[in-house]
Design a protein around this motif. Structure first.
Motif, PDB file in Angstrom:
ATOM      1  N   THR A  63       0.774  -1.096   0.276  1.00 27.78           N
ATOM      2  CA  THR A  63      -0.086  -0.222   0.423  1.00 27.78           C
ATOM      3  C   THR A  63       0.275   1.273  -0.196  1.00 27.78           C
ATOM      4  OG1 THR A  63      -2.059  -1.035   0.877  1.00 27.78           O
ATOM      5  CG2 THR A  63      -1.962   1.660   1.012  1.00 27.78           C
ATOM      6  N   GLN A  64       2.036   1.065   0.689  1.00 28.57           N
ATOM      7  CA  GLN A  64       2.677   2.000   0.452  1.00 28.57           C
ATOM      8  C   GLN A  64       3.458   2.575   0.034  1.00 28.57           C
ATOM      9  OE1 GLN A  64       5.195   1.863   4.036  1.00 28.57           O
ATOM     10  NE2 GLN A  64       4.143   2.149   5.594  1.00 28.57           N
ATOM     11  N   LEU A  69       3.653   5.505  -5.776  1.00 30.60           N
ATOM     12  CA  LEU A  69       3.904   5.698  -6.791  1.00 30.60           C
ATOM     13  C   LEU A  69       2.410   6.622  -6.994  1.00 30.60           C
ATOM     14  CD1 LEU A  69       4.696   5.082 -10.275  1.00 30.60           C
ATOM     15  CD2 LEU A  69       2.977   2.624  -9.672  1.00 30.60           C
ATOM     16  N   GLU A  70       0.849   7.217  -6.907  1.00 29.95           N
ATOM     17  CA  GLU A  70      -0.031   7.424  -6.999  1.00 29.95           C
ATOM     18  C   GLU A  70       0.092   9.275  -7.158  1.00 29.95           C
ATOM     19  OE1 GLU A  70      -2.789   5.844  -4.728  1.00 29.95           O
ATOM     20  OE2 GLU A  70      -3.130   4.702  -6.078  1.00 29.95           O
ATOM     21  N   ARG A  71       1.181   9.334  -5.600  1.00 29.88           N
ATOM     22  CA  ARG A  71       2.058  10.725  -5.948  1.00 29.88           C
ATOM     23  C   ARG A  71       2.410  10.908  -6.485  1.00 29.88           C
ATOM     24  NH1 ARG A  71       1.727   9.094   0.035  1.00 29.88           N
ATOM     25  NH2 ARG A  71       3.893   8.422  -0.436  1.00 29.88           N
ATOM     26  N   ALA A  72       3.604  10.277  -7.103  1.00 30.32           N
ATOM     27  CA  ALA A  72       4.086  10.258  -8.382  1.00 30.32           C
ATOM     28  C   ALA A  72       3.687  10.561  -9.271  1.00 30.32           C
ATOM     29  CB  ALA A  72       5.465   9.283  -7.855  1.00 30.32           C
ATOM     30  N   ASP A  86      -5.389  -0.593 -10.500  1.00 28.64           N
ATOM     31  CA  ASP A  86      -4.678  -2.006 -10.647  1.00 28.64           C
ATOM     32  C   ASP A  86      -3.123  -2.207 -10.710  1.00 28.64           C
ATOM     33  OD1 ASP A  86      -7.691  -2.702  -9.834  1.00 28.64           O
ATOM     34  OD2 ASP A  86      -7.718  -3.849 -11.445  1.00 28.64           O
ATOM     35  N   GLY A  87      -2.888  -1.307 -10.303  1.00 29.12           N
ATOM     36  CA  GLY A  87      -1.343  -0.501 -10.732  1.00 29.12           C
ATOM     37  C   GLY A  87      -1.144  -0.740 -12.625  1.00 29.12           C
ATOM     38  N   ARG A  88      -1.882  -0.782 -13.001  1.00 26.12           N
ATOM     39  CA  ARG A  88      -1.837  -0.193 -14.605  1.00 26.12           C
ATOM     40  C   ARG A  88      -1.907   0.972 -14.599  1.00 26.12           C
ATOM     41  NH1 ARG A  88      -2.533  -4.836 -17.425  1.00 26.12           N
ATOM     42  NH2 ARG A  88      -2.525  -3.869 -19.099  1.00 26.12           N
ATOM     43  N   ILE A  89      -0.888   1.241 -15.513  1.00 21.57           N
ATOM     44  CA  ILE A  89      -0.764   2.726 -15.912  1.00 21.57           C
ATOM     45  C   ILE A  89      -1.519   2.887 -17.213  1.00 21.57           C
ATOM     46  CG2 ILE A  89       0.743   4.972 -16.530  1.00 21.57           C
ATOM     47  CD1 ILE A  89       2.576   3.512 -14.044  1.00 21.57           C
ATOM     48  N   GLY A  90      -1.995   3.742 -17.844  1.00 26.02           N
ATOM     49  CA  GLY A  90      -3.198   4.038 -19.309  1.00 26.02           C
ATOM     50  C   GLY A  90      -2.546   4.924 -19.589  1.00 26.02           C
ATOM     51  N   ILE A  91      -2.176   4.978 -20.808  1.00 25.62           N
ATOM     52  CA  ILE A  91      -2.155   6.332 -21.112  1.00 25.62           C
ATOM     53  C   ILE A  91      -2.517   6.967 -23.031  1.00 25.62           C
ATOM     54  CG2 ILE A  91      -0.243   8.203 -22.166  1.00 25.62           C
ATOM     55  CD1 ILE A  91       2.094   6.635 -20.980  1.00 25.62           C
ATOM     56  N   ALA A 120      11.025   3.723 -11.900  1.00 23.60           N
ATOM     57  CA  ALA A 120      12.744   3.288 -11.384  1.00 23.60           C
ATOM     58  C   ALA A 120      12.651   2.793 -10.273  1.00 23.60           C
ATOM     59  CB  ALA A 120      13.615   3.776 -12.469  1.00 23.60           C
ATOM     60  N   ALA A 121      11.818   3.520  -9.779  1.00 22.41           N
ATOM     61  CA  ALA A 121      11.877   3.816  -8.325  1.00 22.41           C
ATOM     62  C   ALA A 121      11.297   2.803  -7.195  1.00 22.41           C
ATOM     63  CB  ALA A 121      12.010   4.558  -7.550  1.00 22.41           C
ATOM     64  N   TYR A 122      10.008   2.419  -8.182  1.00 19.31           N
ATOM     65  CA  TYR A 122       8.895   1.487  -7.603  1.00 19.31           C
ATOM     66  C   TYR A 122       9.466  -0.187  -7.977  1.00 19.31           C
ATOM     67  CZ  TYR A 122       3.731  -0.206  -7.576  1.00 19.31           C
ATOM     68  OH  TYR A 122       2.676  -0.911  -7.253  1.00 19.31           O
ATOM     69  N   LEU A 123       9.734  -0.297  -9.258  1.00 14.45           N
ATOM     70  CA  LEU A 123       9.926  -1.817 -10.185  1.00 14.45           C
ATOM     71  C   LEU A 123      11.567  -2.154  -9.189  1.00 14.45           C
ATOM     72  CD1 LEU A 123       9.962  -0.928 -13.741  1.00 14.45           C
ATOM     73  CD2 LEU A 123       8.551  -2.159 -12.297  1.00 14.45           C
ATOM     74  N   ARG A 124      12.639  -1.234  -8.751  1.00 11.16           N
ATOM     75  CA  ARG A 124      13.561  -1.752  -8.094  1.00 11.16           C
ATOM     76  C   ARG A 124      13.311  -2.028  -6.952  1.00 11.16           C
ATOM     77  NH1 ARG A 124      15.896   2.584  -8.485  1.00 11.16           N
ATOM     78  NH2 ARG A 124      15.514   3.637  -6.536  1.00 11.16           N
TER      79      ARG A 124
END
Length: 220
Positions: A63-64, A69-72, A86-91, A120-124
């Motif tokens: 959740t954190q 990621l949402e704040r970014a 659901d964690g998917r970013i759509g453009i 990148a930070a989220y994935l790491r």
């Protein structure tokens, strides 16, 4: 006669001793079994409690990370340039590309630049990879742009373009890959201009990394 009676009494007394001794042994066995069962139940409860606490901690961490990621992504989310579900970013395709093109528009390039670092930070932190997926509407692109054989090729080239742009902005190449879906999996009906515009899109979704086996690693 008194001697015989005494002998019988003594015989009865001697015969009753093994019965009580056996009963005592049985009670000891039952008590020991009960203690073992109780210890086993307590051990299982402790294991379940530890597992539950670990799951709760993992969910809090997830959740954190999602909130980070949402704040970014808050600015492009508020502007409606991207979606997050659901964690998917759509453009939307119109933000990234002109119609029937795989060349990034300035607005799209700036958008990818703004989200590359938090991605990148989220994935790491999650040790995951990012799947970049390209989609089109159902109209054949070859009719308007003979550069592409079909919608599969256009969606693949767009996904590759976004992937390379993210890598150029700092996302590790080992943590991102492209996928093409063409006109498959539409999110709207292709019966109107608005519906087709919704289907022309790029989505980015974190996925588990593929784990190499020791054998394949040794072979290389």
């Amino acid at each position: 006669m008194s001697a015989d009676f005494s002998s019988e009494v003594d015989g009865d007394a001697d015969a009753s001793v093994p019965v009580w001794a056996a009963f005592g042994d049985l009670m000891s066995i039952l008590l020991g079994a009960f203690v073992l069962i109780l210890v086993g139940v307590i051990a299982v409860q402790l294991q379940l409690e530890v597992k539950l606490n670990q799951e709760i901690a993992q969910r809090k961490l997830e959740t954190q990370r999602r909130q980070t990621l949402e704040r970014a992504l808050a600015v492009p989310l508020a502007a409606g340039r991207i979606t997050l579900a659901d964690g998917r970013i759509g453009i939307r395709g119109s933000v990234l590309f002109a119609l029937n093109s795989d060349q990034l528009q300035p607005e799209g390039r700036e958008l990818l630049k703004s989200i590359a670092r938090p991605l990148a930070a989220y994935l790491r932190e999650r040790d995951e990879a990012l799947m970049v997926s390209g989609y089109t509407d159902d109209r054949q692109v070859s009719d308007a742009n003979p550069e592409f054989a079909d919608n599969w090729e256009l969606s693949a080239q767009r996904a590759l373009t976004v992937t390379r742009a993210l890598i150029a902005e700092g996302v590790p190449s080992s943590a991102v890959f492209a996928a093409a879906f063409g006109a498959e999996q539409p999110v709207s009906a292709n019966t109107s201009a608005a519906g087709r515009a919704n289907n022309r899109r790029v989505e980015m979704a974190p996925v588990p990394r593929l784990q190499r086996t020791r054998a394949s690693s040794d072979a290389k």
